[in-house]
Design a protein around this motif. Structure first.
Motif, PDB file in Angstrom:
ATOM      1  N   LEU A 250       0.925  -1.202   0.013  1.00 31.78           N
ATOM      2  CA  LEU A 250       0.014   0.027   0.037  1.00 31.78           C
ATOM      3  C   LEU A 250       0.802   1.184   0.124  1.00 31.78           C
ATOM      4  CD1 LEU A 250      -2.722  -1.135   2.592  1.00 31.78           C
ATOM      5  CD2 LEU A 250      -3.067  -0.645   0.153  1.00 31.78           C
ATOM      6  N   MET A 251       1.706   1.484   0.944  1.00 33.28           N
ATOM      7  CA  MET A 251       2.591   2.472   1.092  1.00 33.28           C
ATOM      8  C   MET A 251       3.519   2.561  -0.289  1.00 33.28           C
ATOM      9  SD  MET A 251       2.550   5.376   2.737  1.00 33.28           S
ATOM     10  CE  MET A 251       3.222   6.327   3.970  1.00 33.28           C
ATOM     11  N   GLY A 252       4.065   1.644  -0.393  1.00 28.24           N
ATOM     12  CA  GLY A 252       5.270   1.458  -1.637  1.00 28.24           C
ATOM     13  C   GLY A 252       4.484   2.077  -2.810  1.00 28.24           C
ATOM     14  N   SER A 253       3.457   1.724  -3.220  1.00 20.61           N
ATOM     15  CA  SER A 253       2.660   2.107  -4.276  1.00 20.61           C
ATOM     16  C   SER A 253       1.827   3.598  -3.983  1.00 20.61           C
ATOM     17  CB  SER A 253       1.327   1.548  -4.773  1.00 20.61           C
ATOM     18  OG  SER A 253       1.574  -0.026  -4.592  1.00 20.61           O
ATOM     19  N   LEU A 313      -9.508  -1.164  -6.704  1.00 18.01           N
ATOM     20  CA  LEU A 313      -9.758   0.196  -6.793  1.00 18.01           C
ATOM     21  C   LEU A 313      -8.387   1.085  -7.081  1.00 18.01           C
ATOM     22  CD1 LEU A 313     -11.662   2.537  -7.323  1.00 18.01           C
ATOM     23  CD2 LEU A 313     -11.450   3.082  -4.831  1.00 18.01           C
ATOM     24  N   MET A 314      -7.454   0.709  -6.336  1.00 18.38           N
ATOM     25  CA  MET A 314      -5.951   1.465  -6.623  1.00 18.38           C
ATOM     26  C   MET A 314      -5.264   0.942  -8.160  1.00 18.38           C
ATOM     27  SD  MET A 314      -4.056   0.905  -2.856  1.00 18.38           S
ATOM     28  CE  MET A 314      -2.658   1.695  -3.486  1.00 18.38           C
ATOM     29  N   MET A 315      -5.499  -0.550  -8.356  1.00 20.03           N
ATOM     30  CA  MET A 315      -5.179  -0.826  -9.556  1.00 20.03           C
ATOM     31  C   MET A 315      -6.017  -0.108 -10.772  1.00 20.03           C
ATOM     32  SD  MET A 315      -5.014  -4.988  -8.757  1.00 20.03           S
ATOM     33  CE  MET A 315      -4.474  -5.623 -10.383  1.00 20.03           C
ATOM     34  N   LEU A 316      -7.398  -0.047 -10.644  1.00 21.19           N
ATOM     35  CA  LEU A 316      -7.986   0.969 -11.528  1.00 21.19           C
ATOM     36  C   LEU A 316      -7.399   2.088 -11.923  1.00 21.19           C
ATOM     37  CD1 LEU A 316     -10.257   1.357 -13.702  1.00 21.19           C
ATOM     38  CD2 LEU A 316     -11.748   1.915 -11.529  1.00 21.19           C
ATOM     39  N   GLY A 317      -7.078   2.844 -10.512  1.00 31.60           N
ATOM     40  CA  GLY A 317      -6.412   4.421 -10.542  1.00 31.60           C
ATOM     41  C   GLY A 317      -5.003   4.440 -11.228  1.00 31.60           C
ATOM     42  N   TYR A 370       5.489  -1.244   6.292  1.00 33.31           N
ATOM     43  CA  TYR A 370       4.595  -0.006   5.577  1.00 33.31           C
ATOM     44  C   TYR A 370       5.784   1.152   5.092  1.00 33.31           C
ATOM     45  CZ  TYR A 370       1.100   3.618   5.671  1.00 33.31           C
ATOM     46  OH  TYR A 370       0.179   4.965   5.152  1.00 33.31           O
ATOM     47  N   TYR A 371       6.511   1.353   6.058  1.00 37.54           N
ATOM     48  CA  TYR A 371       7.640   2.438   5.713  1.00 37.54           C
ATOM     49  C   TYR A 371       8.525   2.094   5.107  1.00 37.54           C
ATOM     50  CZ  TYR A 371       4.415   5.936   8.193  1.00 37.54           C
ATOM     51  OH  TYR A 371       3.537   6.720   8.440  1.00 37.54           O
ATOM     52  N   ILE A 372       9.072   0.659   4.960  1.00 34.69           N
ATOM     53  CA  ILE A 372      10.059   0.277   3.980  1.00 34.69           C
ATOM     54  C   ILE A 372       9.708   0.291   2.657  1.00 34.69           C
ATOM     55  CG2 ILE A 372      11.343  -1.749   3.503  1.00 34.69           C
ATOM     56  CD1 ILE A 372      11.652  -2.563   6.333  1.00 34.69           C
ATOM     57  N   GLY A 373       8.378  -0.014   2.514  1.00 39.16           N
ATOM     58  CA  GLY A 373       7.811  -0.008   1.381  1.00 39.16           C
ATOM     59  C   GLY A 373       7.844   1.591   0.752  1.00 39.16           C
ATOM     60  N   SER A 374       7.577   2.653   1.690  1.00 39.27           N
ATOM     61  CA  SER A 374       7.784   3.744   1.129  1.00 39.27           C
ATOM     62  C   SER A 374       9.151   4.217   0.820  1.00 39.27           C
ATOM     63  CB  SER A 374       7.274   4.776   2.222  1.00 39.27           C
ATOM     64  OG  SER A 374       7.729   6.261   2.100  1.00 39.27           O
ATOM     65  N   SER A 375      10.011   3.739   1.542  1.00 34.91           N
ATOM     66  CA  SER A 375      11.393   4.067   1.228  1.00 34.91           C
ATOM     67  C   SER A 375      12.087   3.488   0.091  1.00 34.91           C
ATOM     68  CB  SER A 375      12.462   3.842   2.567  1.00 34.91           C
ATOM     69  OG  SER A 375      11.948   4.509   3.560  1.00 34.91           O
ATOM     70  N   LEU A 376      11.911   2.319   0.113  1.00 31.98           N
ATOM     71  CA  LEU A 376      12.579   1.485  -1.231  1.00 31.98           C
ATOM     72  C   LEU A 376      11.828   1.595  -2.389  1.00 31.98           C
ATOM     73  CD1 LEU A 376      13.154  -2.244   0.615  1.00 31.98           C
ATOM     74  CD2 LEU A 376      14.794  -0.476   0.071  1.00 31.98           C
ATOM     75  N   LEU A 396       5.668  -0.521 -12.364  1.00 34.32           N
ATOM     76  CA  LEU A 396       5.919  -0.964 -11.187  1.00 34.32           C
ATOM     77  C   LEU A 396       5.045  -0.952 -10.028  1.00 34.32           C
ATOM     78  CD1 LEU A 396       8.333  -1.297  -9.040  1.00 34.32           C
ATOM     79  CD2 LEU A 396       8.701   0.878  -8.727  1.00 34.32           C
ATOM     80  N   ILE A 397       4.051   0.008  -9.929  1.00 38.58           N
ATOM     81  CA  ILE A 397       2.917   0.054  -9.074  1.00 38.58           C
ATOM     82  C   ILE A 397       2.024  -0.844  -9.168  1.00 38.58           C
ATOM     83  CG2 ILE A 397       0.787   1.618  -8.307  1.00 38.58           C
ATOM     84  CD1 ILE A 397       2.625   4.027  -8.826  1.00 38.58           C
ATOM     85  N   GLY A 398       1.598  -1.543 -10.525  1.00 37.13           N
ATOM     86  CA  GLY A 398       0.685  -2.383 -10.739  1.00 37.13           C
ATOM     87  C   GLY A 398       1.086  -3.770 -10.487  1.00 37.13           C
ATOM     88  N   VAL A 399       2.468  -4.110 -10.700  1.00 33.06           N
ATOM     89  CA  VAL A 399       3.022  -5.450 -10.051  1.00 33.06           C
ATOM     90  C   VAL A 399       2.872  -5.541  -8.239  1.00 33.06           C
ATOM     91  CG1 VAL A 399       5.096  -6.801  -9.713  1.00 33.06           C
ATOM     92  CG2 VAL A 399       4.371  -5.628 -11.998  1.00 33.06           C
ATOM     93  N   LEU A 400       3.237  -4.399  -7.757  1.00 35.99           N
ATOM     94  CA  LEU A 400       3.200  -4.285  -6.215  1.00 35.99           C
ATOM     95  C   LEU A 400       1.563  -4.518  -6.157  1.00 35.99           C
ATOM     96  CD1 LEU A 400       5.200  -1.379  -4.950  1.00 35.99           C
ATOM     97  CD2 LEU A 400       5.498  -3.708  -4.381  1.00 35.99           C
ATOM     98  N   LEU A 401       0.616  -4.022  -6.601  1.00 39.93           N
ATOM     99  CA  LEU A 401      -0.768  -4.160  -6.286  1.00 39.93           C
ATOM    100  C   LEU A 401      -1.209  -5.734  -6.500  1.00 39.93           C
ATOM    101  CD1 LEU A 401      -2.116  -0.802  -7.199  1.00 39.93           C
ATOM    102  CD2 LEU A 401      -1.645  -1.428  -5.197  1.00 39.93           C
ATOM    103  N   LEU A 402      -0.878  -6.204  -7.473  1.00 39.30           N
ATOM    104  CA  LEU A 402      -1.127  -7.658  -7.707  1.00 39.30           C
ATOM    105  C   LEU A 402      -0.650  -8.511  -6.614  1.00 39.30           C
ATOM    106  CD1 LEU A 402      -0.415  -8.250 -11.394  1.00 39.30           C
ATOM    107  CD2 LEU A 402      -2.430  -8.340 -10.267  1.00 39.30           C
TER     108      LEU A 402
END
Length: 420
Positions: A250-253, A313-317, A370-376, A396-402
């Motif tokens: 969630l946070m990485g995306s 919904l995030m994937m659609l976005g 959560y915050y490791i996702g944000s940083s990396l 990149l975001i799409g793969v994470l969300l899957l």
């Protein structure tokens, strides 16, 4: 506040293992419940506004200091990386420290450091202070989640957690919009300093409003063996590791989108300025609605279903942001933002429900991921932007969300089996 039995000091043998019937919970609708919810809304506002006020300023840092987009993004990533470490430490410290005092000191220190950051002339000095600021903030998120899980009656926890996460939405929006406008009108230094002063005001409001803990008894003399057992128990749990994974996703995306969409909108064919980009970030207000709404929906229909819907919904976005229409891109950003806050509200509240003990430590593990996702991911996304442009960032975001969706499907199945 509804009448309830007076709190009883736990015995050394029981050590805070009181039954739900004996615990003086904050009942939904009571004055104390709303004071706690409002106080933590201020805490959420301060945390996200201080942490992410530099995000719309990344292109300004690129120009002012002559650094690349990926290096400029370190102004966000060093803070979130330090925050991840601090949260993990706070998860242990919070078992033996006053929740109220730890959160107040964290907010005060981070606000002061933000003001200092506005005065620094050197890029590396700015990064050092931003890292210290992130570390100082570590005493808020995990402790706030643990406070709510301990003090609020389970029937009102979803809404209370949603209001806290809604505060982070307000903070994230205000930090981006206010800093963007102030940077356009004055300078990026005035922008950061102004956010720091607002953080100090939010800290004062938080301190005045938050009721003292009634269901938490600090544990003195807790050794490493206890923490190791608790940590191992959380990691072996059938559901908690999947929630940690979802926090990472969630946070990485979310941060990757907001780190680099400004670069796209500043360039052709959009050619927007910082104030216009800041105005687009008002879609953060969807999080104010999404967080309490998703908490109520999770209480009514199940956390797994709401979490799955949030990720879809995030994937659609993110798919919509591939359009060349500014209107469609804004709709896509709004969809991803709404889904993020809904998903985070559900996942963070679920951690507190699944953790049978050491809730502060469980919350810390979730927020560490959560915050490791944000940083990396937030930093690494800059390389995708440089090499492939916006389609690379979106991919990149799409793969994470899957990956996150797979975890949510597992949790939903587990929840349904447990309810059968």
């Amino acid at each position: 506040m509804n009448a309830s039995p007076a709190p009883q000091r736990p015995t050394s043998k029981g050590n805070a293992q009181r039954s739900a019937d004996a615990a003086p919970y904050l009942e939904r609708g009571s004055r104390a419940y709303w004071r706690a919810s409002l106080a933590l809304l201020f805490a959420g506002y301060a945390t996200f506004s201080l942490l992410y006020c530099v995000q719309p300023l990344l292109p300004e840092f690129t120009k002012a200091f002559g650094v690349s987009p990926a290096v400029s993004a370190l102004a966000v990533s060093v803070s979130t990386a330090a925050l991840a470490v601090a949260i993990f430490i706070a998860g242990f410290v919070s078992e033996s420290w006053s929740r109220h005092r730890l959160m107040t000191l964290s907010l005060l220190a981070s606000s002061v450091l933000t003001v200092i950051a506005a005065l620094l002339p050197d890029w590396h000095a700015l990064l050092i202070v931003r890292a210290l600021e992130g570390f100082a903030l570590g005493g808020v998120p995990a402790v706030a989640m643990a406070y709510l899980a301990e003090e609020v009656h389970p029937e009102g926890l979803g809404l209370a957690m949603g209001l806290y996460v809604g505060g982070t939405a307000i903070g994230g929006m205000a930090g981006r919009v206010i800093s963007g406008v102030l940077a356009d009108l004055f300078s990026w230094r005035i922008a950061i300093g102004g956010i720091g002063l607002l953080g100090l005001l939010a800290t004062l409001a938080f301190r005045a409003l938050l009721p003292p803990s009634r269901c938490f008894e600090p544990r003195r003399g807790v050794g490493f063996a206890h923490h190791r057992r608790s940590l191992a128990g959380h990691l072996r749990h059938g559901g908690l590791p999947f929630l940690f994974l979802i926090g990472f996703v969630l946070m990485g995306s979310f941060v990757t989108l907001y780190n680099y969409v400004g670069y796209r909108l500043l360039g052709a064919p959009f050619q927007l300025n910082q104030t216009q980009i800041g105005a687009i970030f008002t879609v953060y207000l969807t999080g104010v609605v999404a967080s309490p709404w998703s908490g109520k929906m999770a209480d009514a229909f199940g956390r797994g279903r709401v979490l799955i819907a949030s990720l879809v919904l995030m994937m659609l976005g993110i798919a919509l942001t591939l359009s060349n229409s500014l209107t469609v891109i804004i709709v896509g950003i709004a969809c991803l933002t709404f889904g993020f806050f809904a998903g985070h509200s559900v996942a963070s509240g679920w951690v507190g429900r699944l953790a049978a003990q050491a809730k502060g430590q469980a919350a810390a593990l979730y927020l560490l991921a959560y915050y490791i996702g944000s940083s990396l991911i937030g930093s690494y996304g800059g390389h995708f932007w440089t090499a492939f442009g916006w389609p690379g960032v979106a991919g990149l975001i799409g793969v994470l969300l899957l990956l996150g969706l797979a975890g949510a499907l597992w949790l939903n199945r587990r929840e349904r089996v447990a309810a059968a």
